[in-house]
Motif scaffolding. Structure first.
Motif, PDB file in Angstrom:
ATOM      1  N   ARG A  38       0.809  -1.221   0.000  1.00 57.53           N
ATOM      2  CA  ARG A  38       0.000   0.000   0.000  1.00 57.53           C
ATOM      3  C   ARG A  38       0.845   1.276   0.000  1.00 57.53           C
ATOM      4  O   ARG A  38       0.567   2.215  -0.739  1.00 57.53           O
ATOM      5  CB  ARG A  38      -0.922  -0.022   1.228  1.00 57.53           C
ATOM      6  CG  ARG A  38      -2.065   0.935   1.122  1.00 57.53           C
ATOM      7  CD  ARG A  38      -3.029   0.729   2.253  1.00 57.53           C
ATOM      8  NE  ARG A  38      -3.031   1.936   3.054  1.00 57.53           N
ATOM      9  CZ  ARG A  38      -3.339   2.005   4.321  1.00 57.53           C
ATOM     10  NH1 ARG A  38      -3.668   0.938   4.980  1.00 57.53           N
ATOM     11  NH2 ARG A  38      -3.331   3.139   4.957  1.00 57.53           N
ATOM     12  N   ALA A  63       0.794   3.933  -2.988  1.00 59.61           N
ATOM     13  CA  ALA A  63       0.393   5.322  -2.701  1.00 59.61           C
ATOM     14  C   ALA A  63       1.458   6.304  -3.190  1.00 59.61           C
ATOM     15  O   ALA A  63       1.139   7.346  -3.767  1.00 59.61           O
ATOM     16  CB  ALA A  63       0.135   5.499  -1.211  1.00 59.61           C
ATOM     17  N   GLN A  68       3.353   6.013  -5.637  1.00 58.70           N
ATOM     18  CA  GLN A  68       3.327   6.082  -7.100  1.00 58.70           C
ATOM     19  C   GLN A  68       2.112   6.840  -7.626  1.00 58.70           C
ATOM     20  O   GLN A  68       2.232   7.668  -8.513  1.00 58.70           O
ATOM     21  CB  GLN A  68       3.321   4.652  -7.690  1.00 58.70           C
ATOM     22  CG  GLN A  68       4.495   3.797  -7.285  1.00 58.70           C
ATOM     23  CD  GLN A  68       5.825   4.427  -7.650  1.00 58.70           C
ATOM     24  OE1 GLN A  68       6.078   4.709  -8.818  1.00 58.70           O
ATOM     25  NE2 GLN A  68       6.672   4.665  -6.659  1.00 58.70           N
ATOM     26  N   VAL A  69       0.952   6.540  -7.069  1.00 57.94           N
ATOM     27  CA  VAL A  69      -0.280   7.057  -7.684  1.00 57.94           C
ATOM     28  C   VAL A  69      -0.699   8.439  -7.205  1.00 57.94           C
ATOM     29  O   VAL A  69      -1.350   9.172  -7.955  1.00 57.94           O
ATOM     30  CB  VAL A  69      -1.467   6.063  -7.531  1.00 57.94           C
ATOM     31  CG1 VAL A  69      -1.136   4.730  -8.184  1.00 57.94           C
ATOM     32  CG2 VAL A  69      -1.887   5.885  -6.094  1.00 57.94           C
ATOM     33  N   PHE A  70      -0.336   8.822  -5.980  1.00 56.62           N
ATOM     34  CA  PHE A  70      -0.817  10.117  -5.492  1.00 56.62           C
ATOM     35  C   PHE A  70      -0.086  11.285  -6.140  1.00 56.62           C
ATOM     36  O   PHE A  70      -0.553  12.411  -6.086  1.00 56.62           O
ATOM     37  CB  PHE A  70      -0.774  10.194  -3.965  1.00 56.62           C
ATOM     38  CG  PHE A  70      -1.883   9.401  -3.330  1.00 56.62           C
ATOM     39  CD1 PHE A  70      -3.199   9.557  -3.737  1.00 56.62           C
ATOM     40  CD2 PHE A  70      -1.621   8.479  -2.338  1.00 56.62           C
ATOM     41  CE1 PHE A  70      -4.226   8.825  -3.183  1.00 56.62           C
ATOM     42  CE2 PHE A  70      -2.642   7.739  -1.773  1.00 56.62           C
ATOM     43  CZ  PHE A  70      -3.942   7.913  -2.198  1.00 56.62           C
ATOM     44  N   ASN A  84       0.521  11.060  -9.384  1.00 55.98           N
ATOM     45  CA  ASN A  84       0.193  10.857 -10.789  1.00 55.98           C
ATOM     46  C   ASN A  84      -1.312  10.616 -10.921  1.00 55.98           C
ATOM     47  O   ASN A  84      -1.773   9.474 -10.868  1.00 55.98           O
ATOM     48  CB  ASN A  84       0.992   9.655 -11.311  1.00 55.98           C
ATOM     49  CG  ASN A  84       0.823   9.438 -12.797  1.00 55.98           C
ATOM     50  OD1 ASN A  84      -0.181   9.829 -13.390  1.00 55.98           O
ATOM     51  ND2 ASN A  84       1.805   8.789 -13.401  1.00 55.98           N
ATOM     52  N   PRO A  85      -2.108  11.684 -11.089  1.00 57.04           N
ATOM     53  CA  PRO A  85      -3.566  11.541 -11.141  1.00 57.04           C
ATOM     54  C   PRO A  85      -4.057  10.546 -12.187  1.00 57.04           C
ATOM     55  O   PRO A  85      -5.027   9.828 -11.973  1.00 57.04           O
ATOM     56  CB  PRO A  85      -4.063  12.958 -11.443  1.00 57.04           C
ATOM     57  CG  PRO A  85      -2.960  13.852 -10.991  1.00 57.04           C
ATOM     58  CD  PRO A  85      -1.682  13.078 -11.192  1.00 57.04           C
ATOM     59  N   LEU A 127      -3.542   7.074 -10.788  1.00 50.03           N
ATOM     60  CA  LEU A 127      -4.543   6.852  -9.732  1.00 50.03           C
ATOM     61  C   LEU A 127      -5.891   6.518 -10.357  1.00 50.03           C
ATOM     62  O   LEU A 127      -6.583   5.594  -9.911  1.00 50.03           O
ATOM     63  CB  LEU A 127      -4.651   8.084  -8.826  1.00 50.03           C
ATOM     64  CG  LEU A 127      -5.737   8.031  -7.754  1.00 50.03           C
ATOM     65  CD1 LEU A 127      -5.510   6.872  -6.787  1.00 50.03           C
ATOM     66  CD2 LEU A 127      -5.776   9.356  -6.975  1.00 50.03           C
ATOM     67  N   GLN A 128      -6.253   7.241 -11.395  1.00 53.47           N
ATOM     68  CA  GLN A 128      -7.529   6.997 -12.079  1.00 53.47           C
ATOM     69  C   GLN A 128      -7.549   5.584 -12.679  1.00 53.47           C
ATOM     70  O   GLN A 128      -8.557   4.877 -12.589  1.00 53.47           O
ATOM     71  CB  GLN A 128      -7.722   8.052 -13.163  1.00 53.47           C
ATOM     72  CG  GLN A 128      -9.108   8.075 -13.753  1.00 53.47           C
ATOM     73  CD  GLN A 128      -9.293   9.267 -14.697  1.00 53.47           C
ATOM     74  OE1 GLN A 128      -8.334   9.882 -15.161  1.00 53.47           O
ATOM     75  NE2 GLN A 128     -10.530   9.589 -14.994  1.00 53.47           N
ATOM     76  N   LEU A 134      -5.814   2.968 -11.605  1.00 53.69           N
ATOM     77  CA  LEU A 134      -5.898   2.014 -10.494  1.00 53.69           C
ATOM     78  C   LEU A 134      -7.336   1.934  -9.982  1.00 53.69           C
ATOM     79  O   LEU A 134      -7.866   0.838  -9.763  1.00 53.69           O
ATOM     80  CB  LEU A 134      -4.947   2.416  -9.360  1.00 53.69           C
ATOM     81  CG  LEU A 134      -4.967   1.514  -8.127  1.00 53.69           C
ATOM     82  CD1 LEU A 134      -4.537   0.090  -8.467  1.00 53.69           C
ATOM     83  CD2 LEU A 134      -4.077   2.092  -7.023  1.00 53.69           C
ATOM     84  N   ASN A 135      -7.973   3.090  -9.810  1.00 49.96           N
ATOM     85  CA  ASN A 135      -9.370   3.110  -9.360  1.00 49.96           C
ATOM     86  C   ASN A 135     -10.279   2.380 -10.345  1.00 49.96           C
ATOM     87  O   ASN A 135     -11.225   1.704  -9.943  1.00 49.96           O
ATOM     88  CB  ASN A 135      -9.849   4.543  -9.147  1.00 49.96           C
ATOM     89  CG  ASN A 135      -9.280   5.165  -7.888  1.00 49.96           C
ATOM     90  OD1 ASN A 135      -8.834   4.461  -6.983  1.00 49.96           O
ATOM     91  ND2 ASN A 135      -9.270   6.474  -7.828  1.00 49.96           N
ATOM     92  N   ARG A 157      -5.789  16.038   0.130  1.00 47.66           N
ATOM     93  CA  ARG A 157      -6.150  15.298  -1.090  1.00 47.66           C
ATOM     94  C   ARG A 157      -7.621  14.893  -1.101  1.00 47.66           C
ATOM     95  O   ARG A 157      -8.183  14.611  -2.157  1.00 47.66           O
ATOM     96  CB  ARG A 157      -5.279  14.037  -1.229  1.00 47.66           C
ATOM     97  CG  ARG A 157      -3.862  14.310  -1.688  1.00 47.66           C
ATOM     98  CD  ARG A 157      -3.161  13.043  -2.120  1.00 47.66           C
ATOM     99  NE  ARG A 157      -3.090  12.034  -1.098  1.00 47.66           N
ATOM    100  CZ  ARG A 157      -2.066  11.842  -0.269  1.00 47.66           C
ATOM    101  NH1 ARG A 157      -1.019  12.635  -0.338  1.00 47.66           N
ATOM    102  NH2 ARG A 157      -2.086  10.881   0.624  1.00 47.66           N
TER     103      ARG A 157
END
Length: 195
Positions: A66, A70, A72-74, A76-77, A80-81, A83-84, A159
């Motif tokens: 985790r 986190a 990596q993705v927070f 890089n929007p 993150l999108q 991954l979601n 965030r």
């Protein structure tokens, strides 16, 4: 069967509110906890995450990494999108299966940190927002997670959507600011929902 959403920012006390509903016999689905469980136990989901982020997304013993994810993705929007887009549909399927298992209940509660207004691309009938001042939320998280710094917690809060935005999706607000008792607020809603 009514579907009630419960949301709030980190440290607001949404999990405590849900534990009170649970103590009243109401089935509660903890979306964020189930997402963590699925990320560690659903092999297809694991493969999809590794395809997106690489092997570092999981530790040597196949546990979801985790903190690394986190990091990596927070920043890089777009990532993150993506991954979601992998995780959210799987959680939605899990939620639907859980709802069917609890179909006999007068109402159920779904807890999640991220939530839309009731009826806005979801099956929720009402949304409860648990509200608490930021300073109190930071103090609670520091007590609960002593390994986190105040800066890290404030970054998480920054965030998340603002308290004002969160209140705009609320059908009901439960105040967990230590000036009002929680149980009477939950009890009042419980009586309303179980009719």
């Amino acid at each position: 069967m009514l579907q009630i959403g419960v949301t709030g920012g980190i440290g607001s006390g949404k999990s405590m509110v849900c534990r009170i509903f649970s103590a009243l016999g109401v089935p509660v689905y903890y979306a964020d906890e189930r997402a963590k469980w699925l990320l560690n136990h659903d092999h297809q989901l694991q493969r999809s995450v590794i395809e997106l982020l690489g092997n570092e997304a999981y530790t040597a013993n196949s546990t979801y990494n985790r903190a690394w994810v986190a990091s990596q993705v927070f920043q890089n929007p777009s990532l993150l999108q993506q991954l979601n887009a992998i995780v959210h549909p799987r959680v939605r399927e899990d939620t639907e299966a859980w709802m069917k298992q609890n179909a006999a209940a007068p109402y159920v509660v779904k807890e999640a940190a991220i939530m839309a207004k009731a009826g806005q691309n979801n099956a929720l009938d009402k949304v409860i927002v648990v509200d608490a001042p930021v300073a109190l939320r930071v103090t609670r998280v520091l007590q609960r997670d002593p390994q986190r710094s105040e800066k890290e917690i404030r970054d998480i809060i920054a965030r998340q959507i603002s308290d004002k935005e969160r209140r705009q999706i609320a059908d009901y607000v439960i105040y967990n600011d230590e000036s009002k008792l929680l149980i009477p607020q939950v009890w009042k809603l419980h009586l309303l929902f179980k009719k």
